[in-house]
Design a protein around this motif. Structure first.
Motif, PDB file in Angstrom:
ATOM      1  N   ILE A  65       9.329  -1.544  -2.329  1.00 28.84           N
ATOM      2  CA  ILE A  65       9.519  -2.449  -1.186  1.00 28.84           C
ATOM      3  C   ILE A  65      10.660  -3.427  -1.488  1.00 28.84           C
ATOM      4  O   ILE A  65      11.562  -3.647  -0.668  1.00 28.84           O
ATOM      5  CB  ILE A  65       8.217  -3.219  -0.870  1.00 28.84           C
ATOM      6  CG1 ILE A  65       7.159  -2.265  -0.313  1.00 28.84           C
ATOM      7  CG2 ILE A  65       8.474  -4.373   0.103  1.00 28.84           C
ATOM      8  CD1 ILE A  65       5.779  -2.878  -0.139  1.00 28.84           C
ATOM      9  N   LEU A  66      10.612  -4.004  -2.695  1.00 27.11           N
ATOM     10  CA  LEU A  66      11.630  -5.009  -3.026  1.00 27.11           C
ATOM     11  C   LEU A  66      13.017  -4.369  -3.105  1.00 27.11           C
ATOM     12  O   LEU A  66      14.011  -4.958  -2.671  1.00 27.11           O
ATOM     13  CB  LEU A  66      11.269  -5.717  -4.342  1.00 27.11           C
ATOM     14  CG  LEU A  66       9.973  -6.552  -4.260  1.00 27.11           C
ATOM     15  CD1 LEU A  66       9.643  -7.174  -5.613  1.00 27.11           C
ATOM     16  CD2 LEU A  66      10.085  -7.642  -3.184  1.00 27.11           C
ATOM     17  N   HIS A  67      13.066  -3.152  -3.598  1.00 31.93           N
ATOM     18  CA  HIS A  67      14.348  -2.440  -3.661  1.00 31.93           C
ATOM     19  C   HIS A  67      14.877  -2.192  -2.247  1.00 31.93           C
ATOM     20  O   HIS A  67      16.062  -2.406  -1.952  1.00 31.93           O
ATOM     21  CB  HIS A  67      14.181  -1.121  -4.423  1.00 31.93           C
ATOM     22  CG  HIS A  67      15.481  -0.400  -4.618  1.00 31.93           C
ATOM     23  ND1 HIS A  67      15.965   0.494  -3.693  1.00 31.93           N
ATOM     24  CD2 HIS A  67      16.412  -0.480  -5.604  1.00 31.93           C
ATOM     25  CE1 HIS A  67      17.144   0.948  -4.102  1.00 31.93           C
ATOM     26  NE2 HIS A  67      17.442   0.377  -5.258  1.00 31.93           N
ATOM     27  N   SER A  68      13.991  -1.772  -1.350  1.00 31.46           N
ATOM     28  CA  SER A  68      14.417  -1.492   0.031  1.00 31.46           C
ATOM     29  C   SER A  68      14.926  -2.764   0.713  1.00 31.46           C
ATOM     30  O   SER A  68      15.946  -2.735   1.407  1.00 31.46           O
ATOM     31  CB  SER A  68      13.265  -0.919   0.851  1.00 31.46           C
ATOM     32  OG  SER A  68      12.922   0.353   0.387  1.00 31.46           O
ATOM     33  N   THR A 102       0.832  -1.207   0.000  1.00 30.27           N
ATOM     34  CA  THR A 102       0.000   0.000   0.000  1.00 30.27           C
ATOM     35  C   THR A 102       0.867   1.257   0.000  1.00 30.27           C
ATOM     36  O   THR A 102       0.357   2.363  -0.046  1.00 30.27           O
ATOM     37  CB  THR A 102      -0.934   0.024   1.224  1.00 30.27           C
ATOM     38  OG1 THR A 102      -0.135  -0.225   2.391  1.00 30.27           O
ATOM     39  CG2 THR A 102      -1.998  -1.055   1.130  1.00 30.27           C
ATOM     40  N   GLY A 103       2.165   1.081   0.096  1.00 28.07           N
ATOM     41  CA  GLY A 103       3.097   2.202   0.072  1.00 28.07           C
ATOM     42  C   GLY A 103       4.499   1.642   0.218  1.00 28.07           C
ATOM     43  O   GLY A 103       4.672   0.421   0.354  1.00 28.07           O
ATOM     44  N   PRO A 104       5.507   2.527   0.173  1.00 21.54           N
ATOM     45  CA  PRO A 104       6.884   2.036   0.318  1.00 21.54           C
ATOM     46  C   PRO A 104       7.136   1.487   1.726  1.00 21.54           C
ATOM     47  O   PRO A 104       6.332   1.711   2.635  1.00 21.54           O
ATOM     48  CB  PRO A 104       7.737   3.281   0.066  1.00 21.54           C
ATOM     49  CG  PRO A 104       6.838   4.440   0.289  1.00 21.54           C
ATOM     50  CD  PRO A 104       5.431   3.984   0.024  1.00 21.54           C
ATOM     51  N   LEU A 105       8.235   0.796   1.885  1.00 21.54           N
ATOM     52  CA  LEU A 105       8.613   0.290   3.214  1.00 21.54           C
ATOM     53  C   LEU A 105       8.905   1.492   4.121  1.00 21.54           C
ATOM     54  O   LEU A 105       9.594   2.415   3.717  1.00 21.54           O
ATOM     55  CB  LEU A 105       9.881  -0.551   3.046  1.00 21.54           C
ATOM     56  CG  LEU A 105      10.105  -1.714   4.006  1.00 21.54           C
ATOM     57  CD1 LEU A 105       9.061  -2.805   3.778  1.00 21.54           C
ATOM     58  CD2 LEU A 105      11.504  -2.300   3.810  1.00 21.54           C
ATOM     59  N   HIS A 106       8.370   1.487   5.333  1.00 23.82           N
ATOM     60  CA  HIS A 106       8.699   2.537   6.295  1.00 23.82           C
ATOM     61  C   HIS A 106       9.413   1.880   7.471  1.00 23.82           C
ATOM     62  O   HIS A 106       9.595   0.650   7.495  1.00 23.82           O
ATOM     63  CB  HIS A 106       7.457   3.311   6.729  1.00 23.82           C
ATOM     64  CG  HIS A 106       6.334   2.451   7.206  1.00 23.82           C
ATOM     65  ND1 HIS A 106       6.384   1.751   8.389  1.00 23.82           N
ATOM     66  CD2 HIS A 106       5.142   2.144   6.641  1.00 23.82           C
ATOM     67  CE1 HIS A 106       5.273   1.084   8.545  1.00 23.82           C
ATOM     68  NE2 HIS A 106       4.499   1.280   7.488  1.00 23.82           N
ATOM     69  N   HIS A 131      18.790  -3.460   2.080  1.00 20.77           N
ATOM     70  CA  HIS A 131      19.073  -3.774   3.485  1.00 20.77           C
ATOM     71  C   HIS A 131      19.563  -5.211   3.675  1.00 20.77           C
ATOM     72  O   HIS A 131      19.585  -5.723   4.797  1.00 20.77           O
ATOM     73  CB  HIS A 131      17.830  -3.492   4.342  1.00 20.77           C
ATOM     74  CG  HIS A 131      17.537  -2.017   4.442  1.00 20.77           C
ATOM     75  ND1 HIS A 131      16.898  -1.325   3.433  1.00 20.77           N
ATOM     76  CD2 HIS A 131      17.846  -1.099   5.400  1.00 20.77           C
ATOM     77  CE1 HIS A 131      16.812  -0.043   3.779  1.00 20.77           C
ATOM     78  NE2 HIS A 131      17.382   0.120   4.959  1.00 20.77           N
ATOM     79  N   GLY A 132      19.923  -5.841   2.563  1.00 21.35           N
ATOM     80  CA  GLY A 132      20.542  -7.174   2.647  1.00 21.35           C
ATOM     81  C   GLY A 132      19.567  -8.285   2.983  1.00 21.35           C
ATOM     82  O   GLY A 132      19.983  -9.375   3.368  1.00 21.35           O
ATOM     83  N   ILE A 171      11.450   4.485   4.003  1.00 25.92           N
ATOM     84  CA  ILE A 171      12.801   4.239   4.499  1.00 25.92           C
ATOM     85  C   ILE A 171      13.808   4.753   3.449  1.00 25.92           C
ATOM     86  O   ILE A 171      13.554   4.647   2.253  1.00 25.92           O
ATOM     87  CB  ILE A 171      12.960   2.724   4.789  1.00 25.92           C
ATOM     88  CG1 ILE A 171      14.021   2.471   5.812  1.00 25.92           C
ATOM     89  CG2 ILE A 171      13.180   1.900   3.557  1.00 25.92           C
ATOM     90  CD1 ILE A 171      13.492   2.447   7.200  1.00 25.92           C
ATOM     91  N   ASP A 172      14.910   5.324   3.921  1.00 25.23           N
ATOM     92  CA  ASP A 172      15.898   5.887   2.994  1.00 25.23           C
ATOM     93  C   ASP A 172      16.905   4.792   2.618  1.00 25.23           C
ATOM     94  O   ASP A 172      17.765   4.415   3.423  1.00 25.23           O
ATOM     95  CB  ASP A 172      16.582   7.074   3.691  1.00 25.23           C
ATOM     96  CG  ASP A 172      17.648   7.730   2.819  1.00 25.23           C
ATOM     97  OD1 ASP A 172      17.965   7.173   1.730  1.00 25.23           O
ATOM     98  OD2 ASP A 172      18.168   8.776   3.230  1.00 25.23           O
ATOM     99  N   ASP A 173      16.784   4.311   1.381  1.00 25.83           N
ATOM    100  CA  ASP A 173      17.621   3.184   0.955  1.00 25.83           C
ATOM    101  C   ASP A 173      19.108   3.544   0.840  1.00 25.83           C
ATOM    102  O   ASP A 173      19.943   2.660   0.662  1.00 25.83           O
ATOM    103  CB  ASP A 173      17.134   2.649  -0.404  1.00 25.83           C
ATOM    104  CG  ASP A 173      15.801   1.933  -0.267  1.00 25.83           C
ATOM    105  OD1 ASP A 173      15.411   1.607   0.869  1.00 25.83           O
ATOM    106  OD2 ASP A 173      15.139   1.716  -1.311  1.00 25.83           O
TER     107      ASP A 173
END
Ligand code: GLU
Length: 305
Positions: A60-63, A15-19, A67-68, A240-242
């Motif tokens: 989300i997948l990029h974040s 529903t939105g980017p990862l926070h 973050h490993g 979240i700031d990738d």
């Protein structure tokens, strides 16, 4: 059913980017799986295109990648699983564990949550006009052991709480899809935010109706903002700031009560995760959302590195 191998998952709805709150959940699911030498899977719960900005899944997948946190198996997308959900609904209808319901929310409210048209007792085969499919709960005092919260009990009220499995518009609902996929993917342990705790007793009945013992549950406190609300897209939790994965991970570990050393702020992502894996202590997770709130970096600027 005895599960021989630990299989956990992180299952965000895009529903939105990862926070920050969802990163904390992702890290907890990953650490629990790694601590058990188990599998960690990522599943995108993209069931409702009307609530999902098209770019959210990729963000989300990029974040997670930044973050490993890499899925041990190909990522599952619920939007590609409709035939499985249809099959489950057909099975539940046939076994009279689900029923067609054309009641509007207004009608249900006016009848104190009961179904004026007696949907539940109609024959499963009778198809009316636009209808939702609901799960037919059984009255129960449900008890289970949460791996973090300890003994839990919830009262399930047949008819009054019956969850929707498929909406009138045709969308499959979370309560159905989550159980069908946890079963299909052999998930042995569900780690998630305690905002979903209220769903658990109902979900257990859905698992059982599908012929499978429910997984083990572990609910962690959700991260709150300054107003005491769950971080979410609705209350504008920042993405979240990738570009700062190390910092974000260290903060997530702090929120999980793990007391990472300051020196980790200059470590690589893999080093932070390796430290976390070695030192993971489930019992150190703060018991309440309030405690987690005090260490939420989005409310504590002095933690900004
Ligand atoms: N997709 C759900 C959410 O993002 C989580 C499902 C679960 O962990 O059971 O809130």
């Amino acid at each position: 059913m005895e599960h021989t191998r630990y299989r956990g998952r992180f299952a965000p709805s895009p529903t939105g980017p990862l926070h920050f709150g969802s990163l904390v959940t992702a890290v907890a699911t990953w650490l629990e799986a790694r601590a058990a030498n188990g599998d960690w899977l990522v599943r995108i719960e993209d069931l409702d295109p009307l609530r999902e900005p098209p770019e959210a899944t990729d963000q989300i997948l990029h974040s997670l990648d930044a973050h490993g946190l890499h899925s041990d198996e190909p990522i599952r997308f619920q939007s590609r699983r409709h035939p499985a959900y249809q099959k489950a609904i057909a099975y539940l209808l046939k076994n009279e564990k689900a029923y067609r319901c054309s009641c509007s929310r207004k009608q249900l409210l006016a009848h104190g949550g009961r179904h004026p048209s007696q949907c539940r007792t109609r024959k499963a085969g009778s198809e009316g006009s636009a209808h939702a499919i609901r799960f037919a709960l059984t009255d129960a005092h449900c008890q289970w052991q949460d791996l973090f919260l300890g003994p839990q009990h919830q009262i399930v009220r047949a008819e009054l709480d019956d969850p929707v499995l498929q909406r009138k518009e045709g969308f499959y609902a979370y309560q159905l899809a989550v159980a069908v996929d946890d079963i299909d993917q052999g998930i042995s342990h569900v780690v998630r935010g305690d905002d979903l705790l209220d769903m658990t007793a109902q979900q257990q009945q859905i698992f059982e109706a599908l012929g499978v013992s429910p997984p083990q549950w572990l609910h962690i406190p959700v991260i709150l903002n300054e107003q005491g609300q769950k971080l979410s897209k609705q209350n504008r939790a920042p993405a979240i700031d990738d570009s700062k994965p190390t910092t974000n991970l260290v903060h997530a570990l702090t929120a999980l009560g793990q007391q990472p050393p300051e020196s980790l702020f200059s470590a690589t992502v893999d080093e932070v995760l390796a430290w976390a894996r070695t030192h993971w202590k489930r019992t150190a997770i703060p018991l309440t959302s309030q405690q987690a709130r005090g260490i939420n970096p989005s409310t504590q600027s002095h933690l900004d590195h």
